[in-house]
Enzyme design. Structure first.
Site, PDB file in Angstrom:
ATOM      1  N   ARG A 246       0.752  -1.063   0.192  1.00 50.75           N
ATOM      2  CA  ARG A 246       0.025   0.076   0.080  1.00 50.75           C
ATOM      3  C   ARG A 246       0.805   1.107   0.022  1.00 50.75           C
ATOM      4  NH1 ARG A 246      -5.254  -0.679   2.777  1.00 50.75           N
ATOM      5  NH2 ARG A 246      -4.861   1.096   3.947  1.00 50.75           N
TER       6      ARG A 246
ATOM      7  N   ILE B 211      -7.322   5.087   0.880  1.00 42.98           N
ATOM      8  CA  ILE B 211      -6.751   3.633   0.411  1.00 42.98           C
ATOM      9  C   ILE B 211      -7.573   2.600   1.296  1.00 42.98           C
ATOM     10  CG2 ILE B 211      -5.004   2.104   0.306  1.00 42.98           C
ATOM     11  CD1 ILE B 211      -3.031   4.334   0.210  1.00 42.98           C
ATOM     12  N   SER B 212      -8.554   1.910   0.432  1.00 39.86           N
ATOM     13  CA  SER B 212      -9.602   1.105   1.413  1.00 39.86           C
ATOM     14  C   SER B 212      -8.989  -0.048   2.332  1.00 39.86           C
ATOM     15  CB  SER B 212     -10.360   0.440   0.459  1.00 39.86           C
ATOM     16  OG  SER B 212     -11.082   1.264  -0.243  1.00 39.86           O
ATOM     17  N   CYS B 213      -9.591  -0.584   3.182  1.00 42.83           N
ATOM     18  CA  CYS B 213      -9.029  -1.552   4.062  1.00 42.83           C
ATOM     19  C   CYS B 213      -8.671  -2.667   3.455  1.00 42.83           C
ATOM     20  CB  CYS B 213     -10.137  -1.835   5.269  1.00 42.83           C
ATOM     21  SG  CYS B 213     -11.491  -2.490   4.901  1.00 42.83           S
TER      22      CYS B 213
END
Length: 382
Positions: free
Chosen positions: A35, A88-90
């Protein structure tokens, strides 16, 4: 330091059995495409009162912790007018959605909402070609740079535009898979037209879950089931942003007199099945819950309800008593109570029992095995 945070997140995914067994490529992709390569130099953290910036240059440890939170933690990457507008999604939900996409080598994918570019880069680890659309020109430019630096740039094409309507990729391009990284209340029919017969669409659906739809062989409909709980930012074409819950929370304590009682334990509102059903029946009402609020009072649970315009409600559970305050034109406490009763009268189905059948001019929410069956369907309450 950064590597430790990377490894901690991956380990937490393993310990929580969160890697999809049917799609082992997802784990390999997340391990090879971390990420942090897609995070901006400044991210944002909620302090309980406001969003505050965390700069990598000034606080590298705090920045790394925000970029690699737990499996169910997201990273806010953009704040506009004191509201988060990109993230930024989980990792856990990203893994579930990629698994639900049933992606195979050779597939061409259309992604709606490039954001940081991380999801597009993950898709490129499996798909032959990824076309990603981002409405924010600045976000799109940064995503192109990060994707190119990360390696899969030749397989990802980022377009600046609006993918909700008939816009998007030029011409009549049709894709094997379509995935959205933002929530929609109604799945745009344009997405179905862009998906080949037998293809698959995965999107966060405004009812606090994500849904996977398969396009019929005649292209005239798409049908599928809820896959997991998920709360994503809404499309930027939403006519009105929801009233920030943080601005609703203080209102309950400003009302004098004895508050009315709420007939149910407030903590039950946090159950995914309850939240999902209430959003189906009250699609313009948002509910945010907290337990063990730690405010120095005896409050054990609290809920904040808003229609995003002027009506609001605050519920507080203390011991065996649940109190309610509300204001505005609508009595949201009464609406939530009625919707809850309707859900129970229909057998209290779980969120995974809900399906969605869409055509060019209708959305039909159903429970049971047959979207065309005799059930009443799940229409919003009047």
């Amino acid at each position: 330091m950064l590597e430790n945070h990377r490894l901690n997140l991956l380990s937490a995914m393993t310990e929580g059995n969160l890697w999809p067994t049917d799609s082992p490529w997802v784990r390999r992709a997340m391990e090879s495409v971390p990420r942090d390569r897609f995070a901006p130099e400044t991210v944002w953290v909620w302090t309980g009162e406001r969003y505050e910036a965390v700069h990598r240059a000034e606080a590298p440890e705090a920045w790394a912790a925000e970029v690699h939170p737990g499996p169910y933690g997201s990273t806010v990457t953009q704040v506009t007018d004191d509201m988060p507008t990109s993230s930024i999604s989980c990792a856990a939900v990203v893994a579930t959605m990629l698994d639900s996409l049933a992606l195979e080598p050779g597939h061409r994918v259309l992604e709606l909402g490039t954001g940081s570019g991380w999801n597009a880069a993950l898709l490129a680890e499996r798909a032959t070609q990824v076309t990603s659309i981002e409405i924010d020109a600045e976000l799109a430019a940064h995503a192109r740079q990060r994707i190119e630096a990360a390696g899969p740039g030749g397989r990802v094409h980022v377009i600046t535009g609006d993918g909700d309507g008939d816009g998007g990729p030029p011409g009549d391009a049709v894709f094997d898979r379509v995935i959205s990284t933002y929530a929609v209340e109604h799945v745009p029919w344009a997405w179905v037209k862009r998906t080949r017969p037998g293809g698959r669409i995965v999107t966060p659906w405004g009812h606090t879950g994500c849904v996977a739809l398969t396009v019929a062989q005649d292209g005239a409909s798409a049908t599928g089931w809820v896959q997991a709980p998920a709360r994503f930012m809404p499309t930027r074409r939403t006519e009105r942003p929801p009233l920030p819950f943080e601005r609703v929370r203080g209102r309950g304590r400003d009302i004098g007199g004895v508050p009315p009682a709420f007939p149910r334990p407030v903590q039950e509102l946090s159950h995914p099945d309850v939240l999902f059903a209430l959003r189906v029946l009250l699609p313009d009402v948002q509910i945010d819950t907290r337990t063990d609020t730690g405010t120095g009072t005896d409050t054990q649970a609290a809920a904040w309800i808003s229609d995003g315009r002027s009506s609001w409600a605050v519920l507080e559970q203390a011991s065996t008593t649940a109190n309610a305050h509300h204001g505005g034109k609508r009595d949201l406490v009464d609406e939530v109570t009625r919707a809850w009763c309707v859900w129970e009268e229909r057998g209290a189905p779980g969120m995974y029992d809900f399906g969605l059948h869409i055509t060019a001019d209708a959305h039909h929410v159903f429970t049971g095995d047959d979207p065309h069956g005799p059930g009443p369907g799940w229409k919003p309450l009047a």
